[in-house]
Design a protein around this motif. Structure first.
Motif, PDB file in Angstrom:
ATOM      1  N   ALA A  39       0.835  -1.196   0.000  1.00 26.89           N
ATOM      2  CA  ALA A  39       0.000   0.000   0.000  1.00 26.89           C
ATOM      3  C   ALA A  39       0.873   1.251   0.000  1.00 26.89           C
ATOM      4  CB  ALA A  39      -0.912   0.002   1.229  1.00 26.89           C
ATOM      5  N   VAL A  40       0.423   2.260  -0.734  1.00 29.32           N
ATOM      6  CA  VAL A  40       1.160   3.519  -0.801  1.00 29.32           C
ATOM      7  C   VAL A  40       0.227   4.681  -0.466  1.00 29.32           C
ATOM      8  CG1 VAL A  40       2.915   2.716  -2.414  1.00 29.32           C
ATOM      9  CG2 VAL A  40       0.767   3.652  -3.303  1.00 29.32           C
ATOM     10  N   GLY A  41       0.840   5.826  -0.173  1.00 27.62           N
ATOM     11  CA  GLY A  41       0.094   6.958   0.335  1.00 27.62           C
ATOM     12  C   GLY A  41      -0.592   7.808  -0.715  1.00 27.62           C
ATOM     13  N   VAL A  42      -1.094   7.191  -1.756  1.00 27.93           N
ATOM     14  CA  VAL A  42      -1.975   7.857  -2.724  1.00 27.93           C
ATOM     15  C   VAL A  42      -3.358   7.279  -2.454  1.00 27.93           C
ATOM     16  CG1 VAL A  42      -2.394   8.412  -5.133  1.00 27.93           C
ATOM     17  CG2 VAL A  42      -0.072   7.902  -4.363  1.00 27.93           C
ATOM     18  N   THR A 302       5.513   9.503  -3.200  1.00 35.28           N
ATOM     19  CA  THR A 302       4.730   8.898  -2.129  1.00 35.28           C
ATOM     20  C   THR A 302       5.588   7.926  -1.334  1.00 35.28           C
ATOM     21  OG1 THR A 302       2.616   7.817  -1.618  1.00 35.28           O
ATOM     22  CG2 THR A 302       3.845   6.969  -3.515  1.00 35.28           C
ATOM     23  N   THR A 303       5.005   7.378  -0.293  1.00 34.52           N
ATOM     24  CA  THR A 303       5.697   6.412   0.571  1.00 34.52           C
ATOM     25  C   THR A 303       4.769   5.251   0.875  1.00 34.52           C
ATOM     26  OG1 THR A 303       4.937   7.481   2.606  1.00 34.52           O
ATOM     27  CG2 THR A 303       7.029   8.270   1.695  1.00 34.52           C
ATOM     28  N   SER A 304       5.316   4.268   1.572  1.00 37.39           N
ATOM     29  CA  SER A 304       4.494   3.165   2.073  1.00 37.39           C
ATOM     30  C   SER A 304       3.353   3.715   2.921  1.00 37.39           C
ATOM     31  CB  SER A 304       5.340   2.242   2.959  1.00 37.39           C
ATOM     32  OG  SER A 304       6.562   1.906   2.362  1.00 37.39           O
ATOM     33  N   SER A 305       2.228   3.016   2.875  1.00 39.08           N
ATOM     34  CA  SER A 305       1.093   3.341   3.732  1.00 39.08           C
ATOM     35  C   SER A 305       0.776   2.105   4.562  1.00 39.08           C
ATOM     36  CB  SER A 305      -0.117   3.738   2.889  1.00 39.08           C
ATOM     37  OG  SER A 305      -1.241   4.005   3.700  1.00 39.08           O
ATOM     38  N   HIS A 306       0.648   2.279   5.859  1.00 39.42           N
ATOM     39  CA  HIS A 306       0.522   1.122   6.742  1.00 39.42           C
ATOM     40  C   HIS A 306      -0.918   0.804   7.142  1.00 39.42           C
ATOM     41  CE1 HIS A 306       4.854   1.092   6.921  1.00 39.42           C
ATOM     42  NE2 HIS A 306       4.853   2.359   7.279  1.00 39.42           N
TER      43      HIS A 306
END
Length: 313
Positions: A39-42, A302-306
């Protein structure tokens, strides 16, 4: 909790497939998959409000025309049709809603934006209607809507098997940084799978066996567990990338440019056409983005989304 809420908004991440191993098409027409979702932060935001009948509106930078077959509407109707065992004293008699999607994930970009909308709708409507339903029950229901929808609820990092909907969560020990390069035109997922089948028939590519796929998964998981961007870059893989490139050859130029600019890794996400470039850190991601922008490419840093689909305060 939102004890008397008339409106609920959820946020759900898009995804990158760090690995997508595709087996030979079965008699049922489906391909067995082994994938690693990331998952990513979009995000997609889904706002639902009580209404006498179903309504849909779409806003945001990635809007598309609303239609009755939209996956978020299908999710809502499916939940309404199965809701009786989960009703509480606070559940309204008529289960319908207005749904507003704020879209940020590239449409038709291989990042499961539509699936994120469906996942967000399930979580939002369960809260709006005050249903006594568990998150796992929503995940199970999500699997009826599409292979990527369950991951929209779980989020984080997960191994997907079967059609991609049987999930095992994975621990990632650091945040990874990405530069996404959307394409101006969507790619049809069925068309990419059809091209995969054509290339298999021609002997141009070979389907991945389950054993080989699981060995590739192990390398990805090891890199994630170590928080090692270089090792993760080396383990990225997508069996749909070559078929997607034959349908959209200009994506190869983006992959090559990413390598030229020093990206740690580059991959087409899912069935494409979004290209995901892995950066070493936030500073590196910003530099990659600036270089790509200077060459006329749209970028999303963007970055990983947890977190998976969750209700906003």
């Amino acid at each position: 909790m939102h004890p008397a809420a008339q409106q609920i908004t959820t946020r759900t991440p898009g995804k990158i497939n760090l690995l997508l191993a595709v087996g030979a098409r079965g008699a049922d027409g489906y391909h067995p998959l082994v994938t690693v979702f990331h998952a990513v932060g979009v995000h997609e935001d889904v706002t639902v409000a009580r209404a006498a009948e179903w309504r849909l509106a779409i806003t945001g930078p990635r809007r598309l025309p609303p239609d009755d077959d939209n996956l978020a509407l299908r999710a809502g109707r499916l939940l309404a049709s199965r809701a009786d065992p989960w009703r509480t004293a606070a559940t309204p008699r008529t289960l319908a809603a207005s749904i507003t999607l704020r879209k940020r994930v590239p449409v038709g970009g291989g990042m499961a934006g539509g699936s994120a909308d469906a996942a967000g709708a399930l979580v939002a409507l369960a809260r709006l209607w005050r249903l006594d339903v568990t998150r796992q029950q929503l995940v199970d229901l999500a699997g009826e809507l599409g292979a990527d929808v369950p991951f929209g609820i779980s989020g984080g990092v997960a191994i997907g098997t079967g059609r991609g909907d049987r999930l095992t969560q994975v621990i990632a020990r650091r945040t990874f940084h990405w530069v996404l390069v959307p394409d101006a035109e969507p790619l049809s997922t069925p068309a990419v799978y059809a091209r995969f089948d054509e290339m298999v028939a021609d002997g141009a590519i070979t389907p991945t066996t389950r054993e080989a796929a699981l060995a590739r998964v192990e390398r990805v998981v090891t890199a994630l567990s170590a928080g090692d961007a270089a090792a993760l870059a080396a383990s990225l893989g997508n069996d749909l990338q070559e078929p997607a490139l034959t349908l959209r050859p200009r994506l190869q130029q983006v992959l090559d440019l990413g390598a030229e600019l020093g990206a740690a890794g580059a991959i087409v996400s899912g069935s494409g056409p979004t290209v995901a470039l892995l950066a070493r850190d936030a500073h590196h991601a910003a530099g990659l983005s600036q270089s790509l922008l200077a060459r006329g490419h749209e970028t999303i840093v963007t970055t990983s989304s947890h977190r998976g689909a969750h209700v906003l305060p």
